[in-house]
Design a protein around this motif. Structure first.
Motif, PDB file in Angstrom:
ATOM      1  N   PRO A  52      67.405  37.113  45.605  1.00 33.20           N
ATOM      2  CA  PRO A  52      67.756  35.769  46.057  1.00 33.20           C
ATOM      3  C   PRO A  52      67.585  35.567  47.558  1.00 33.20           C
ATOM      4  CG  PRO A  52      69.705  37.012  45.388  1.00 33.20           C
ATOM      5  CD  PRO A  52      68.521  37.787  44.932  1.00 33.20           C
ATOM      6  N   GLY A  74      66.806  33.516  35.937  1.00 42.66           N
ATOM      7  CA  GLY A  74      66.119  33.895  37.172  1.00 42.66           C
ATOM      8  C   GLY A  74      65.217  35.087  36.908  1.00 42.66           C
ATOM      9  N   SER A 132      69.669  33.204  42.247  1.00 46.86           N
ATOM     10  CA  SER A 132      70.935  32.668  42.750  1.00 46.86           C
ATOM     11  C   SER A 132      71.141  31.202  42.405  1.00 46.86           C
ATOM     12  CB  SER A 132      71.021  32.852  44.270  1.00 46.86           C
ATOM     13  OG  SER A 132      70.108  32.009  44.942  1.00 46.86           O
ATOM     14  N   GLY A 187      73.107  37.319  44.468  1.00 43.79           N
ATOM     15  CA  GLY A 187      73.177  35.896  44.773  1.00 43.79           C
ATOM     16  C   GLY A 187      74.606  35.383  44.759  1.00 43.79           C
ATOM     17  N   ASP A 206      64.755  31.438  41.044  1.00 44.79           N
ATOM     18  CA  ASP A 206      65.643  32.086  42.002  1.00 44.79           C
ATOM     19  C   ASP A 206      66.863  32.641  41.266  1.00 44.79           C
ATOM     20  OD1 ASP A 206      67.399  32.810  44.018  1.00 44.79           O
ATOM     21  OD2 ASP A 206      67.245  30.924  45.114  1.00 44.79           O
TER      22      ASP A 206
END
Length: 307
Positions: free
Chosen positions: A219, A202, A233, A21, A231
């Motif tokens: 991501p 994440g 990222s 990410g 997520d």
């Protein structure tokens, strides 16, 4: 102008998850990226070419990147990693340390070699890349006769900041990275290099090892522009900003990113103080004083009163 146009970055552990990410976001903002990843398992075993997948994604989106398969736990290879950035793109501006493994177990079940392996990748790996990057930037600053705008962004975690059951090695490494970050912020200040730590979150290969967390995802599986609370990222925009010229006034900081929240961490500060009045403390009487005047509990005081 994008935020990082003209910059050159290294991102370690960028073959998957949070590191991927970061690499994607830095490239999106205009940086040329060296995507480092040994390509091993989440336990740090084996090797592979996960970095190639991230490079392909960056190039597909119009960015520029090259893969690197160095083992960050090897100080010599970290020197080669820094040189790879300089050889490929002419310089180094940004170092993002993200590489990590896990070998979780409660301390009485953890083999010493598993503790050593985790410390080697997280802590030694972060130190070694910083060591070689710092040497490069100090030489560049001396040659230029002034400061350089280098950026180091290290990775800590909730386990390092508050502890986590079954992760004595991982938590110790992530806590140590905070101390390393704050020390390097002081050491590199006159060189013009900022050093900060980010605590991301994440659903990654590492967090997926925790029972009940579900399967990890990458991501790039989240449609661009959309938000998902897990997520990997979600912290990447902050990393990109810290890597930019706009953040030249921010150093020695620890910042967490949890879902849609950015949290500025205070760290260890003095909470309360008591004084002996210039006399040596009496260990036999210390319990009552600590309980009533420092910890603000009454248990010990009541026990003494009843005895």
């Amino acid at each position: 102008m994008r935020l990082l146009d003209g910059k050159v970055a290294i991102v370690t552990g960028a073959g998957h998850g949070i590191g991927r990410g970061h690499a994607l976001e830095l490239a999106r903002q205009g940086a040329k990226v060296v995507v480092n990843d040994l390509g091993g398992s989440v336990r740090g075993e084996g090797a592979g070419r996960a970095a190639d997948e991230t490079v392909a994604l960056i190039e597909k989106r119009g960015g520029t990147a090259v893969p690197d398969y160095s083992d960050v736990g090897d100080a010599g290879q970290c020197g080669e990693l820094v040189q790879r950035a300089v050889s490929a793109f002419g310089k180094l501006d940004i170092l993002v340390n993200n590489a990590g493994i896990v070998r979780d177990a409660v301390i009485w079940n953890m083999p010493p070699e598993d503790f050593d392996a985790v410390i080697r990748v997280h802590l030694r790996g972060t130190w070694a890349t910083c060591h070689h990057a710092a040497k490069y930037w100090r030489a560049a600053a001396k040659a230029a006769g002034g400061k350089v705008g280098g950026r180091i962004i290290n990775t800590t975690s909730g386990a390092g900041l508050g502890g986590n059951f079954g992760q004595s090695g991982y938590a110790a490494a992530k806590a140590a990275i905070v101390g390393l970050t704050q020390t390097l912020a002081l050491e590199l200040l006159r060189t013009g290099v900022t050093v900060n730590a980010v605590g991301p979150a994440g659903l990654t290969r590492i967090t997926a090892t925790i029972p009940g967390m579900g399967e990890a995802f990458e991501p790039d599986e989240v449609p661009e522009g959309e938000f998902h609370p897990m997520d990997p990222s979600n912290s990447s925009p902050l990393v990109a900003w810290l890597a930019s010229d706009e953040a030249d006034h921010v150093t020695g900081q620890v910042i967490r990113v949890l879902d849609d929240r950015i949290i500025w961490m205070r760290g260890w500060t003095e909470r309360a103080t008591i004084s002996s009045g210039g006399r040596r403390w009496d260990a036999a009487k210390l319990g009552e004083v600590l309980a009533q005047d420092l910890f603000e509990t009454r248990g010990a005081g009541l026990r003494f009163a009843q005895s």
